[in-house]
Scaffold this motif. Structure first.
Motif, PDB file in Angstrom:
ATOM      1  N   ILE A 305       0.840  -1.205   0.000  1.00  0.00           N
ATOM      2  CA  ILE A 305       0.000   0.000   0.000  1.00  0.00           C
ATOM      3  C   ILE A 305       0.871   1.249   0.000  1.00  0.00           C
ATOM      4  O   ILE A 305       0.589   2.228  -0.712  1.00  0.00           O
ATOM      5  CB  ILE A 305      -0.959  -0.014   1.209  1.00  0.00           C
ATOM      6  CG1 ILE A 305      -2.060  -1.060   0.977  1.00  0.00           C
ATOM      7  CG2 ILE A 305      -1.578   1.360   1.443  1.00  0.00           C
ATOM      8  CD1 ILE A 305      -3.012  -1.213   2.134  1.00  0.00           C
ATOM      9  N   ILE A 308       2.217   1.666  -3.455  1.00  0.00           N
ATOM     10  CA  ILE A 308       1.197   2.217  -4.363  1.00  0.00           C
ATOM     11  C   ILE A 308       1.118   3.733  -4.207  1.00  0.00           C
ATOM     12  O   ILE A 308       1.026   4.475  -5.198  1.00  0.00           O
ATOM     13  CB  ILE A 308      -0.172   1.561  -4.092  1.00  0.00           C
ATOM     14  CG1 ILE A 308      -0.169   0.115  -4.582  1.00  0.00           C
ATOM     15  CG2 ILE A 308      -1.294   2.338  -4.784  1.00  0.00           C
ATOM     16  CD1 ILE A 308      -1.428  -0.654  -4.224  1.00  0.00           C
ATOM     17  N   GLN A 442       0.412  -1.157 -10.059  1.00  0.00           N
ATOM     18  CA  GLN A 442      -0.622  -0.817  -9.089  1.00  0.00           C
ATOM     19  C   GLN A 442      -1.861  -1.681  -9.268  1.00  0.00           C
ATOM     20  O   GLN A 442      -2.421  -2.216  -8.304  1.00  0.00           O
ATOM     21  CB  GLN A 442      -1.017   0.658  -9.242  1.00  0.00           C
ATOM     22  CG  GLN A 442      -0.030   1.635  -8.652  1.00  0.00           C
ATOM     23  CD  GLN A 442      -0.530   3.063  -8.792  1.00  0.00           C
ATOM     24  OE1 GLN A 442      -0.954   3.474  -9.873  1.00  0.00           O
ATOM     25  NE2 GLN A 442      -0.484   3.819  -7.716  1.00  0.00           N
ATOM     26  N   SER A 446      -4.043  -4.457  -7.105  1.00  0.00           N
ATOM     27  CA  SER A 446      -5.462  -4.243  -6.828  1.00  0.00           C
ATOM     28  C   SER A 446      -6.295  -5.438  -7.272  1.00  0.00           C
ATOM     29  O   SER A 446      -7.213  -5.872  -6.564  1.00  0.00           O
ATOM     30  CB  SER A 446      -5.947  -2.960  -7.523  1.00  0.00           C
ATOM     31  OG  SER A 446      -5.269  -1.829  -7.030  1.00  0.00           O
ATOM     32  N   ALA A 694      -6.232   0.131  -1.239  1.00  0.00           N
ATOM     33  CA  ALA A 694      -5.314  -0.038  -2.376  1.00  0.00           C
ATOM     34  C   ALA A 694      -5.965   0.443  -3.669  1.00  0.00           C
ATOM     35  O   ALA A 694      -5.329   1.123  -4.488  1.00  0.00           O
ATOM     36  CB  ALA A 694      -4.901  -1.508  -2.498  1.00  0.00           C
ATOM     37  N   SER A 698      -4.855   3.588  -5.984  1.00  0.00           N
ATOM     38  CA  SER A 698      -4.582   3.377  -7.403  1.00  0.00           C
ATOM     39  C   SER A 698      -5.429   4.306  -8.258  1.00  0.00           C
ATOM     40  O   SER A 698      -4.949   4.902  -9.233  1.00  0.00           O
ATOM     41  CB  SER A 698      -4.843   1.920  -7.780  1.00  0.00           C
ATOM     42  OG  SER A 698      -3.994   1.048  -7.059  1.00  0.00           O
TER      43      SER A 698
END
Length: 809
Positions: A305, A308, A442, A446, A694, A698
Motif C-alpha cells: 500500500i 502504491i 498498481q 489491486s 489499495a 490506485s
C-alpha cells in the motif's frame, strides 16, 4: 541553501494545489495503513515477552501417535512437569495450568456479599505459577499466592466488579461451579500492565482445590490425561536443545509400560513461550493464536500500500515534468549541478512525506476504533510514547520520501538545459513508458486483492450454507454451570416442553460447534486391543439426535434406559472396518491405561457423518453415548418460533421460577457454529478494508494522470470536436490507453491471484472450487472502477468548449 530548497519546494506545492493534494492524501492514507499494521503486528508479537528470564521459559508439547492418526497437543500428562524438575538438572522450575473448561467447569458463578456474576476465564495453576511467569500484583504477594488449597488470584477487572477499588486480599468469595460451591480466599490481584499473555484468565485457582483440579494434581498417568499445559523454566544458560534430546529417554523410563498398554506413541517437545501466540496448529491451546504467516502477509500488504502511494507520487511528478523543464534548464544554465537538482527534488518529496506523516497521526487516532473493530484487536495510541516508534516514524518518512522522489528527481535533473528551454524533452517517451509500467503494477496488486475478496466471500458463504449434517437453525442452547442447577434441569426441560413453540429438547454434556474434549480409544470385540482407535464422544439422553436433526443410516435412536449403548458415525465404522449398514449390534471395548477391558458398548445405530467440529478438519470418529445420569450441563431446544422475543420472554419466566438465583443466559446454535470461523471473518474484513484502500490509492493516481492527460490533449480534443467527434468517441479516446493497461494488469495478476488463493483454500478440507469466473469478476470490477475514475475527467474534457481549447496558449 536548505532554506532556499524549502522555499522552492513550498512554492511548488502551493502553485500546484490539486496535484499536491493528491500526493499528500495518497501518502497520508498509505502511512496510516502502514503505521496501524506495524502497531498491530508488533502487538501480536509482544505476547509473553515481559516475563523475567523469558528466553529460558518453554512449554512442553506432546506429539501423540494413535491408530487413527497423530495429534500434536499444546499440553501433556500431569506428572511430566514435576518429574522434569526433579530429574533433569537443566530445569529450574516448572508449573502446570489447566483451563477449568477442559475439566467440566465451563463457567463459574462468583458470590461476594450481595454481588453475583459469571466468569468463564478460569484456570487451575500450581503454586509455582507466579515463580515462572511474571505478573504485576496490584495487591498481594506473588511468592506464595497459590500455596494453600482454595486460594485464588483475581484479575483486576474482575476484582473491581466484586470489591470495587478496595484491596480484597484476605476476603473470601464463593465460587459455584460443576464441582459444587466452595469458599476461596483471595490472595492477590493482578493486571496486564507488564504485557499481554497467552494465558488469558481472570481467575487463577490453586490446583489442589478439590474437584478435577486435585485429580490432575495427584495424577500419576504418563500416557493419558494429555490436557495439562506444562511449562519449565531453565537455569540461565542451559541449552533447550540438549534438554529436548534427553526427553525420549526420560519418557521411556517413566511411561513406556503405560504407553504400550494403551497402544500409543508419544513424543515431548519444547516450545519457547514467546512463540506460542504466533504459532498455530496445536490442539488444546489456552487462547486463540494468530498465524505468523498471516502477520507477515499483513506486513507485505502494508509495504504494498505504501508502494502504491509512492507510485502515485512518481507518476504525477514525472507526468508534470514538462511544467518544470524550463525551471530545470534555467537553474542548470546559472550553475546548478545535477546533484543540486537531485537534492532539491528529493527535498520536495521529503517535505511532502513529512506533511503526510503529520497529517496521518491525528487521522490514525480518529480512525483507530474503526480499525480495531475490523481487526478485532485492542491497539491503543500508547505505542507513540515509545522512542522506537518515533524512530520508526522518522524511518518511514525518510524511506517514503526517498522512494517516492527518487525517480522523479533523477528524471528531472537529467534534462539538458538548451533542449528544455526550447521545449524539447528527450526523456518524454521513456517517462511515459515508466508511468505505464507503474500503473500496471498498481492494478496488478489491486486485482489480486479483489480476487482475494471474491474467493474469501464465496468460501465463507460456502461455510455458512454447507449442510453440516445437523440442523443449526432455530436451536436455542442453555448452559448450566453450577452443580445445584444441574439437578433441576429435568424440571426445566419438562416446563419448556409445555410451550407450543418447543418441538423437542435434549440434555447433553456438549454439542456441535464446541470443542469436544472427551475421547478414548475403543476396539471391536474379538480384535486385538492394540488395534483400538481414538474416538471423540458426547454423553446425551435419548433426544439428542432428533433435536439436532442428525440422520441415522441404520439401526435405531436411543430409547429411555439404553444404558451401555452408543450411536457411532460412518467415520468410526470405516476405521473399525465395519459396514455402516451391518454394524448394529457389534460390541466396542474401551482400552484403559491398565490394559484391561472395561464395560462394553453396543452399537444401537449408525449416524450419517456430520461436522461436529469446524470445517477446518475432516469428519473423524465420533459417537454418542447414552448416559443421562452423567453430569450433563447443556440443554438444546428445537423450536418452531418466528417470534424469538416472545419465546425468550416465556423461557425467561420459566428460568426465573426454576433457577431463581442463577442469571438467565442463552445462545443460538447457528451463532455458536459461526464463531468457529472468527479468524476467517476477521481476515475477510481486513482484506476488504485494505483492498478498498489499495484501489482508492490506485484510482487516485489514475485520476491525477487522467487530469494531466486531458490537459495535455485539450487542443486535440477541441479540433476533434470541431470536426464532428461525438462525446462518447472522445471519452473512449481519452480512456482507451488506460483501459488497455488495466487489461494487461489482469493478465499478469491472474496466475498470482490463482496461486495465492489456492494456497489459502488448502487449509480447508471442505472448500469451494476455484473457477475462472471468480477472477473474471475481479478483473471486471477493476476495469469498471478504473473506467469510472477516468471517465469523469474524460467527460469533463469532452464537454469543454472547443474554441477555448484551440485558442488557449
Amino acid at each position: 541553501m536548505i532554506k532556499n530548497y524549502f522555499k522552492t519546494a513550498l512554492r511548488s506545492l502551493l502553485n500546484n494545489k490539486v496535484f499536491s493534494l493528491i500526493n499528500i492524501a495518497g501518502l497520508a492514507i498509505g502511512t496510516i495503513c502502514c503505521l496501524y499494521i506495524i502497531a498491530y503486528v508488533t502487538d501480536q508479537y509482544s505476547y509473553d515477552r515481559h516475563h523475567r528470564q523469558v528466553a529460558d521459559i518453554y512449554r512442553v508439547n506432546s506429539l501423540l501417535g494413535i491408530t487413527s492418526g497423530e495429534s500434536e497437543k499444546a499440553s501433556c500428562s500431569p506428572p511430566i512437569g514435576p518429574a522434569m524438575k526433579l530429574e533433569l538438572p537443566e530445569v529450574l522450575e516448572y508449573t502446570r495450568v489447566v483451563p477449568t473448561e477442559r475439566l467440566g467447569a465451563k463457567q463459574h458463578l462468583l458470590h461476594y456479599q450481595d454481588k453475583s456474576l459469571y466468569e468463564k476465564a478460569a484456570v487451575y495453576a500450581d503454586s509455582t505459577f507466579f515463580n515462572v511467569f511474571t505478573y504485576h500484583f496490584v495487591y498481594g504477594d506473588n511468592r506464595h499466592a497459590l500455596d494453600a488449597p482454595y486460594t485464588v488470584v483475581l484479575k483486576k477487572s474482575l476484582s473491581d466488579k466484586l470489591f470495587g477499588e478496595t484491596n480484597p486480599v484476605g476476603k473470601v468469595i464463593e465460587i459455584d461451579n460443576a464441582y459444587g460451591r466452595h469458599g476461596f480466599k483471595v490472595t492477590g490481584v493482578v493486571d496486564d500492565r507488564l504485557g499481554k499473555s497467552h494465558i488469558q484468565s481472570a481467575i487463577f485457582m490453586a490446583m489442589n482445590s478439590g474437584g478435577m483440579g486435585s485429580v490432575t494434581y495427584n495424577s500419576t498417568s504418563w500416557a493419558a490425561y494429555n490436557y495439562v499445559a506444562t511449562y519449565v523454566k531453565l537455569h540461565h544458560g542451559a541449552a533447550a536443545a540438549a534438554l529436548e534430546r534427553k526427553l525420549p529417554a526420560f519418557l521411556q523410563l517413566h511411561g513406556a509400560a503405560q504407553l504400550k498398554e494403551m497402544g500409543m506413541k508419544k513424543e515431548l517437545h519444547l516450545q519457547p513461550v514467546t512463540s506460542i501466540h504466533t504459532t498455530g496448529g496445536y490442539d488444546n491451546e489456552l487462547s486463540k493464536t494468530v498465524s505468523s504467516t498471516f502477520l507477515k502477509m499483513l506486513l507485505l500488504i502494508a509495504v504494498l500500500i505504501q508502494v502504491i502511494a509512492c507510485i502515485n507520487f512518481m507518476n504525477l511528478t514525472t507526468a508534470r515534468a514538462s511544467r518544470r523543464a524550463k525551471e530545470v534548464g534555467v537553474r542548470k544554465i546559472i550553475g546548478a549541478g545535477m546533484n543540486d537538482l537531485v537534492k532539491q527534488f528529493l527535498g520536495e518529496s521529503l517535505l511532502l512525506s513529512l506533511v503526510a506523516m503529520l497529517l496521518a497521526l491525528p487521522v490514525l487516532a480518529l480512525v483507530r476504533p474503526f480499525l480495531n473493530a475490523v481487526t478485532r484487536a485492542d491497539i491503543s495510541m500508547s505505542f507513540m510514547a515509545d522512542y522506537r516508534f518515533v524512530l520508526l516514524l522518522l524511518g518511514i518518512t525518510i524511506i517514503t520520501g526517498l522512494l517516492a522522489g527518487s525517480y522523479p528527481a533523477f528524471y528531472l535533473s537529467a534534462f539538458k538545459p538548451i533542449n528544455t528551454i526550447k521545449g524539447q524533452l528527450n526523456n518524454h517517451i521513456s517517462a511515459a513508458g515508466i508511468r505505464r509500467l507503474l500503473v500496471v503494477f498498481q492494478f496488478v496488486l489491486s486485482i489480486v486483492f479483489i480476487s482475494a475478496i471474491v474467493v474469501i466471500y464465496f468460501q465463507l458463504s460456502y461455510i455458512r450454507h454447507k449442510d453440516l449434517g445437523f440442523e443449526k437453525q432455530q436451536r436455542l442452547v442453555f448452559n448450566f454451570y453450577t452443580d445445584d442447577s444441574k439437578g433441576r434441569i429435568p424440571a426445566f426441560m419438562n416446563d419448556l416442553q409445555q410451550l407450543s413453540e418447543v418441538k423437542s429438547a435434549t440434555m447433553a454434556d456438549n454439542y456441535p460447534g464446541q470443542v469436544i474434549s472427551k475421547d478414548w480409544p475403543y476396539y471391536l470385540e474379538g480384535k486385538d486391543p492394540a488395534s483400538s482407535n481414538d474416538v471423540a464422544f458426547i454423553f446425551s439422553d435419548e433426544n439428542f439426535a432428533k433435536t439436532m436433526g442428525i440422520r441415522l443410516l441404520s439401526g435405531r435412536d436411543f430409547r429411555a434406559g439404553d444404558s451401555g449403548r452408543a450411536l457411532v458415525n460412518e467415520a468410526f465404522c470405516k476405521v473399525l472396518g465395519l459396514d455402516p449398514l451391518t454394524a448394529v449390534g457389534k460390541r466396542l471395548y474401551p482400552k484403559d491405561y491398565q490394559g484391561e477391558p472395561g464395560n462394553f458398548l453396543e452399537i444401537a445405530g449408525v449416524l450419517k457423518d456430520f461436522n461436529y467440529t469446524s470445517l477446518h478438519t475432516e469428519v473423524k470418529p465420533f459417537m454418542l453415548r447414552y448416559q443421562p445420569e452423567y453430569g450433563k450441563d447443556i440443554v438444546v431446544v428445537s423450536t418452531s418460533s418466528v417470534d424469538y422475543s416472545g419465546l425468550l420472554d416465556k423461557v425467561a419466566a420459566i428460568w426465573q421460577r426454576d433457577f431463581p438465583t442463577v442469571p438467565f443466559t442463552y445462545s443460538f446454535l447457528d451463532e455458536d457454529v459461526q464463531r468457529q470461523y472468527e479468524t476467517e471473518t476477521t481476515l475477510s474484513g481486513i482484506i476488504n478494508l485494505f483492498t478498498f484502500i489499495a484501489i482508492f490509492l490506485s484510482c487516485l493516481g489514475l485520476f491525477g494522470l487522467s487530469v494531466f492527460d486531458t490537459e495535455q490533449r485539450r487542443k486535440e480534443i477541441g479540433i476533434r470536436k470541431v470536426l464532428g467527434a461525438s462525446m462518447s468517441g472522445l471519452v473512449m479516446l481519452l480512456s482507451k490507453d488506460f483501459l488497455k493497461l488495466i487489461g494487461i494488469s489482469f493478465v499478469i495478476a491472474l496466475p498470482f491471484a490463482w496461486w495465492i488463493m489456492s494456497r489459502w483454500l488448502d487449509a480447508f478440507p471442505y472448500r469451494v472450487s476455484l473457477s475462472w469466473w471468480m477472477f473474471a469478476l475481479a478483473g471486471a470490477g477493476a476495469l469498471l472502477i478504473a473506467f469510472g475514475t477516468i471517465s469523469f475527467q474524460a467527460i469533463k474534457g469532452a464537454l469543454a468548449n472547443p474554441i477555448n481549447n484551440i485558442k488557449a496558449e
